[in-house]
Design a protein around this motif. Structure first.
Motif, PDB file in Angstrom:
ATOM      1  N   ASN A   1      21.371  30.838  30.252  1.00  0.00           N
ATOM      2  CA  ASN A   1      22.116  29.681  30.738  1.00  0.00           C
ATOM      3  C   ASN A   1      22.455  28.823  29.539  1.00  0.00           C
ATOM      4  N   VAL A   2      23.747  28.548  29.333  1.00  0.00           N
ATOM      5  CA  VAL A   2      24.090  27.586  28.292  1.00  0.00           C
ATOM      6  C   VAL A   2      23.945  26.210  28.912  1.00  0.00           C
ATOM      7  N   GLN A   3      23.162  25.347  28.284  1.00  0.00           N
ATOM      8  CA  GLN A   3      22.909  24.044  28.891  1.00  0.00           C
ATOM      9  C   GLN A   3      23.800  22.976  28.282  1.00  0.00           C
ATOM     10  N   ASP A   4      23.594  21.744  28.734  1.00  0.00           N
ATOM     11  CA  ASP A   4      24.442  20.652  28.253  1.00  0.00           C
ATOM     12  C   ASP A   4      24.310  20.508  26.741  1.00  0.00           C
ATOM     13  N   PRO A   5      25.394  20.096  26.101  1.00  0.00           N
ATOM     14  CA  PRO A   5      25.331  19.930  24.647  1.00  0.00           C
ATOM     15  C   PRO A   5      24.289  18.888  24.261  1.00  0.00           C
ATOM     16  N   VAL A   6      23.548  19.177  23.210  1.00  0.00           N
ATOM     17  CA  VAL A   6      22.530  18.261  22.708  1.00  0.00           C
ATOM     18  C   VAL A   6      22.783  18.110  21.222  1.00  0.00           C
ATOM     19  N   THR A   7      22.728  16.885  20.732  1.00  0.00           N
ATOM     20  CA  THR A   7      22.815  16.719  19.286  1.00  0.00           C
ATOM     21  C   THR A   7      21.570  16.012  18.791  1.00  0.00           C
ATOM     22  N   VAL A   8      21.065  16.485  17.671  1.00  0.00           N
ATOM     23  CA  VAL A   8      19.919  15.850  17.031  1.00  0.00           C
ATOM     24  C   VAL A   8      20.375  15.408  15.647  1.00  0.00           C
ATOM     25  N   LEU A   9      20.328  14.126  15.354  1.00  0.00           N
ATOM     26  CA  LEU A   9      20.748  13.590  14.059  1.00  0.00           C
ATOM     27  C   LEU A   9      22.164  14.064  13.716  1.00  0.00           C
TER      28      LEU A   9
ATOM     29  N   VAL B   1      23.580  16.754  14.471  1.00  0.00           N
ATOM     30  CA  VAL B   1      23.783  18.199  14.400  1.00  0.00           C
ATOM     31  C   VAL B   1      23.748  18.761  15.812  1.00  0.00           C
ATOM     32  N   ASP B   2      24.712  19.634  16.113  1.00  0.00           N
ATOM     33  CA  ASP B   2      24.796  20.194  17.463  1.00  0.00           C
ATOM     34  C   ASP B   2      23.742  21.295  17.627  1.00  0.00           C
ATOM     35  N   VAL B   3      22.801  21.117  18.541  1.00  0.00           N
ATOM     36  CA  VAL B   3      21.796  22.149  18.785  1.00  0.00           C
ATOM     37  C   VAL B   3      21.768  22.499  20.266  1.00  0.00           C
ATOM     38  N   THR B   4      22.924  22.677  20.859  1.00  0.00           N
ATOM     39  CA  THR B   4      23.016  23.015  22.283  1.00  0.00           C
ATOM     40  C   THR B   4      22.097  24.195  22.608  1.00  0.00           C
ATOM     41  N   PRO B   5      21.172  24.043  23.570  1.00  0.00           N
ATOM     42  CA  PRO B   5      20.232  25.135  23.834  1.00  0.00           C
ATOM     43  C   PRO B   5      20.767  26.154  24.842  1.00  0.00           C
ATOM     44  N   VAL B   6      20.260  27.375  24.709  1.00  0.00           N
ATOM     45  CA  VAL B   6      20.442  28.355  25.779  1.00  0.00           C
ATOM     46  C   VAL B   6      19.065  28.622  26.362  1.00  0.00           C
ATOM     47  N   ALA B   7      18.996  28.731  27.691  1.00  0.00           N
ATOM     48  CA  ALA B   7      17.706  28.998  28.329  1.00  0.00           C
ATOM     49  C   ALA B   7      17.714  30.418  28.878  1.00  0.00           C
TER      50      ALA B   7
ATOM     51  N   LEU C   1      25.708  28.064  16.367  1.00  0.00           N
ATOM     52  CA  LEU C   1      26.156  26.714  16.018  1.00  0.00           C
ATOM     53  C   LEU C   1      25.609  26.330  14.656  1.00  0.00           C
ATOM     54  N   SER C   2      26.268  25.421  14.032  1.00  0.00           N
ATOM     55  CA  SER C   2      26.208  25.249  12.594  1.00  0.00           C
ATOM     56  C   SER C   2      24.860  25.419  11.883  1.00  0.00           C
ATOM     57  N   PRO C   3      23.770  24.733  12.211  1.00  0.00           N
ATOM     58  CA  PRO C   3      22.660  24.872  11.259  1.00  0.00           C
ATOM     59  C   PRO C   3      21.984  26.247  11.302  1.00  0.00           C
ATOM     60  N   VAL C   4      22.040  26.910  12.459  1.00  0.00           N
ATOM     61  CA  VAL C   4      21.208  28.102  12.618  1.00  0.00           C
ATOM     62  C   VAL C   4      21.613  29.237  11.677  1.00  0.00           C
TER      63      VAL C   4
END
Lengths: 310, 585
Positions: free
Chosen positions: B275-283, B285-291, B162-165
């Motif tokens: 596990n792809v978890q729920d979408p999270v955005t910080v400021l 920016v989409d930073v959806t986590p995988v666990a 996802l975009s910033p990484v």
């Protein structure tokens, strides 16, 4: 006051054992500047050998337990002494000029090996000494409720005899003088005609032999043991040796008594000063004491302040 | 023979390192790596981190530290408490755990650092024991007592495509590349940067999937390595341009051929390991986590990444001003002080840095095993870490890897090995090969005698089964080979002439062998099949420790000393210390 006296006596008894085992550490450290990590396990081997002898070979002497114990003592002294010499020959002598890291690993390896053999010999179970050993020894009544059991008297007397004997041996005899010379400087001792290897072998006989004897006595005193006994007890005895100033025989004795008494006192009076589960923290006392004393006096109580030789 | 060996072309050191890295990457995909072995590899990886961190204290600065497990434990407990009580994602606790472990190390070591070596050793043991007793007794009510803490969180990472990484990773790669090629001319520096960027963005459009950015990261790394390789060759500008073109063509061909399959396999593996978890955005920016899921493979790569970073860092550290100060303090503290090095300060830094890094290893441990209990941080663990460093060769990074193999991996693998391993199938021959190789290695300075001795040991192994016709007597062969290793040096010491001791060894050997073989052959087999190797594991380890130290006091792969270092070198005859001058390699 009476509890205090009683605890003091108990502490002195335990301290006596620490002191005798500490002697072995301090002598070895004196001549080789090596922490003999296998010493604690040789002490445990003393307990183990004593148990094996008293429950099998000498078991028929139950009505003459003094003789059985004397005989077992002689065997233990010889066996553990030879064990110590062998370990020195195999694991330490080849490494004498190899820096200071390698002998530590070698010593730890020897300790592991001794412990593993003991574990398999004793099936990793708690083992008990025959019951009622030396039970007919009379108690010594001091005042009111304060008393020394006959066993405690015997232990204290034996420990005292060992310590005084060793001190006289090292200070008064020719061989003892040679030991002190070797602990000062190997090369100069060699120039003075001392057989350094033989002296070191002797140290590795006497130290473990006395440790083994203490092991036998502690087996009789506590009644049961398992193969991990040597590690904890040995570490504490080594701490006792450092407390007093390592390489110094009276220092080891003082350190042993300080450690034994403070352990007993903390366990006895811990609940009064707000340490509810003091006995769970008992083993930590030695370590805290060690750090405190080393910060205050880096060379131990009786140690001389010498700069480390480079 | 040695001369001939020396004339062989030597592979460049980076080739070995690259091979090792490729092996490490391929390892979890190999056939024999089942679930438990991958898990063991992760465990061993944590111990490699611990060994590397202890190497700073013991190897570089020459301090005795036998309580390292306490700092490992501090890191693990910090991570577990923060993750369980305060719900902090576990990888985010790394800086905190490092600070706690490093800070604790500074606090406890400050008053004791001036102590002599052995005192320091015993005080570190004391500290380790205090830590163990404290957590067992549930100090401050937060350590869970002797059961420990359960349920530390699994690692979470932002979805890597996802975009910033990808952009951040690309910028990092380019910065690394520009630093590497500072003095290599504009073609390699800027052309190389272009090639890396191209390699990076080539695949996703070709494949039509964003997921392929994961591969892009690997490609970018390979491109950096490729440019670095060109730099090493010392080509002129034409050669450099051709080299860069080759890299581009290789990547383009690879992308066109494999792009789709790669994207599909990443999609497939994502479900398997994460596990792809729920979408999270910080400021915004989409930073959806995988666990991470329970499977060990992602952890393997996580730990591998940490190990690589650690090794690179350690090598930079070793050659830095601080690293040289450590070396100086280790070799001669008085002289170091005279040269104006603040020895206490330098030692304190070593202690704090090593312990902080052990704290990081603790976080990795907690995140993988999710249970943090006192017995994982007891004295035995400290000893194992110490042995990893010293057995491998104090101060040497490859030594840590070998030490971990010997102290952590081998004992665990023994679990699978039954006693029949000693006399059935390839077992005896594997052991024999190890014995012979080890002997040849340790005796190689003696030239011809080493070959003769190795031959003798080999013969000692083969004679009993051949002579008595019982295949199970390979066990006796092994025993005899071991006995020969012990007997040979004793004989060698008695005489300088080779013939008598060969004859003596053979005669004594034949006698003992015949007696043992004819008397105990059958009994021995019965005894061995009743033998439970796990009961003796610690004992075998102890014996191995003694033997290894006696044979190679400086460790298996001793540190290569830089510059001229005066050191006391052991004479093989035990004639006492001699001062030798070791020249730089």
């Amino acid at each position: 006051m009476e509890t205090f006296l009683q605890q003091l006596i108990n502490g002195l008894t335990i301290g006596g054992f620490y002191a005798v085992v500490a002697l072995g550490y301090t002598m070895v450290y004196g001549v080789l500047k090596l922490i003999n990590f296998a010493h604690g396990d040789m002490f445990m081997w003393g307990t183990l050998t004593g148990w094996a002898l008293l429950t099998t070979v000498f078991a028929s002497f139950t009505d003459m337990d003094v003789i059985a114990i004397l005989a077992a003592s002689v065997v233990v002294l010889a066996f553990i002494g030879v064990m110590g010499m062998t370990i020195e020959r195999v694991a330490y002598r080849p490494l004498r000029s190899a820096g200071r890291l390698s002998p530590i690993i070698s010593a730890l390896g020897a300790a592991f090996a001794l412990q593993a053999v003991a574990r398999n010999v004793s099936d990793a179970r708690w083992r008990t000494y025959p019951e009622g050993l030396l039970a007919e020894l009379p108690n010594v009544q001091l005042t009111g409720r304060v008393s020394l059991s006959g066993l405690q008297v015997l232990m204290l007397v034996t420990c005292a005899a060992v310590m005084i004997g060793l001190y006289l041996f090292v200070q008064r005899t020719r061989v003892g003088t040679a030991m002190r010379a070797v602990s000062l400087d190997h090369d100069v001792s060699r120039l003075m005609g001392i057989n350094v290897n033989r002296i070191i072998s002797l140290v590795f006989f006497i130290g473990p032999a006395l440790g083994g004897l203490a092991g036998l006595l502690i087996g009789i005193y506590y009644g049961s043991f398992n193969f991990t006994l040597g590690w904890v007890f040995g570490l504490k005895a080594f701490i006792a040796a450092i407390l007093g100033g390592i390489g110094n025989i009276p220092g080891a004795v003082i350190g042993g008594f300080i450690l034994g008494i403070s352990e007993t006192m903390v366990v006895a009076y811990g609940p009064d000063i707000g340490l509810a589960d003091a006995s769970a923290w008992k083993d930590a006392i030695a370590y805290v004491l060690l750090i405190t004393i080393l910060i205050a006096r880096p060379t131990g109580i009786l140690g001389e302040t010498v700069a480390e030789k480079v | 023979m040695n001369e001939a060996l020396k004339r062989l072309p030597r592979p460049a050191p980076w080739m070995g390192q690259l091979a090792l890295l490729l092996f490490a990457i391929a390892l979890p995909y190999m056939g024999f790596m089942d679930r438990s072995r991958t898990s063991l590899a992760v465990f061993a990886g944590v111990y490699v981190m611990l060994g590397l961190s202890l190497n700073i204290v013991v190897g570089y600065a020459g301090l005795f530290q036998l309580g390292h497990a306490a700092f490992f434990g501090l890191g693990a407990y910090t991570a577990a408490i923060l993750s369980i009580e305060h719900n902090i994602t576990i990888l985010a606790t790394i800086p905190i755990a490092a600070l706690v472990a490093g800070g604790a190390a500074m606090l406890v070591s400050k008053p004791i650092l001036h102590l002599r070596g052995d005192y320091l050793c015993i005080v570190t043991i004391a500290f380790g024991e205090i830590f163990r007793i404290a957590v067992t007794n549930n100090a401050f009510g937060i350590t869970g007592g002797s059961n420990g803490l359960f349920g530390a969180g699994r690692p979470e990472l932002p979805l890597p495509w996802l975009s910033p990484v990808p952009e951040i990773v690309l910028v990092l790669l380019l910065i690394g590349h520009l630093l590497l090629t500072q003095r290599s001319g504009p073609v390699l520096q800027w052309g190389g940067a272009g090639v890396i960027a191209l390699a990076y963005f080539l695949l996703p459009p070709l494949a039509g999937h964003d997921q392929v950015f994961v591969i892009s990261m690997a490609m970018g790394l390979l491109a950096v390595a490729g440019v670095a390789f060109l730099r090493e060759r010392g080509l002129d500008w034409r050669g450099q341009v051709i080299g860069l073109l080759v890299i581009v063509i290789l990547f383009a061909a690879f992308g066109a051929a494999r792009g789709d399959q790669l994207a599909a396999s990443i999609d497939g593996n994502l479900d398997k390991y994460f596990n792809v978890q729920d979408p999270v955005t910080v400021l915004g920016v989409d930073v959806t986590p995988v666990a991470f899921k329970r499977d060990a493979r992602p952890y393997y790569f996580l730990v591998l990444g940490f190990i690589i970073v650690t090794i690179v860092g350690m090598r930079r550290l070793q050659n830095s001003r601080l690293g040289r100060a450590w070396l100086y303090v280790r070799e001669d503290q008085l002289a170091a002080e005279a040269m104006g090095i603040d020895t206490t300060q330098v030692k304190l830094i070593a202690f704090a840095l090593g312990s902080a890094w052990a704290g990081v290893a603790g976080v990795l441990y907690a995140s993988r095993f999710t249970v943090v209990a006192p017995e994982s941080f007891n004295f035995l663990q400290s000893v194992i870490m110490f042995c990893i460093v010293v057995l491998g060769g104090s101060g040497s990074i490859p030594g840590v890897l070998v030490g971990t193999l010997g102290m952590v991996v081998l004992p665990e693998l023994l679990r699978d090995v039954g006693p029949t391993f000693l006399y059935e199938g390839a077992g005896p021959f594997v052991i024999l090969a190890l014995i012979l190789g080890g002997h040849l290695l340790s005796a190689r300075d003696r030239g011809q005698a080493a070959v003769i001795e190795t031959g003798l040991i080999g013969a000692a192994f083969f004679v009993p089964p051949l002579l008595l016709g019982e295949p199970s007597l390979y066990v006796i062969g092994l025993l005899m080979a071991l006995a020969m290793i012990i007997v040979l040096p004793l004989l060698r010491r008695r005489t300088s002439n080779a013939l008598p001791w060969v004859a003596g060894a053979l005669a004594a050997y034949a006698l003992v062998m015949i007696v043992i073989g004819s008397q105990f052959g059958q009994d021995l087999e019965r005894e061995i099949s009743a033998f439970r190797i796990m009961d003796w594991r610690d004992g075998l380890m102890g014996v191995a420790m003694v033997v290894m130290m006696v044979l190679r006091p400086a460790g298996i792969i001793p540190e290569r000393r830089k510059g001229i270092v005066m050191s006391a070198v052991a004479e093989p005859s035990g004639a006492g210390p001699a001062v030798a001058v070791q020249q730089a390699t």
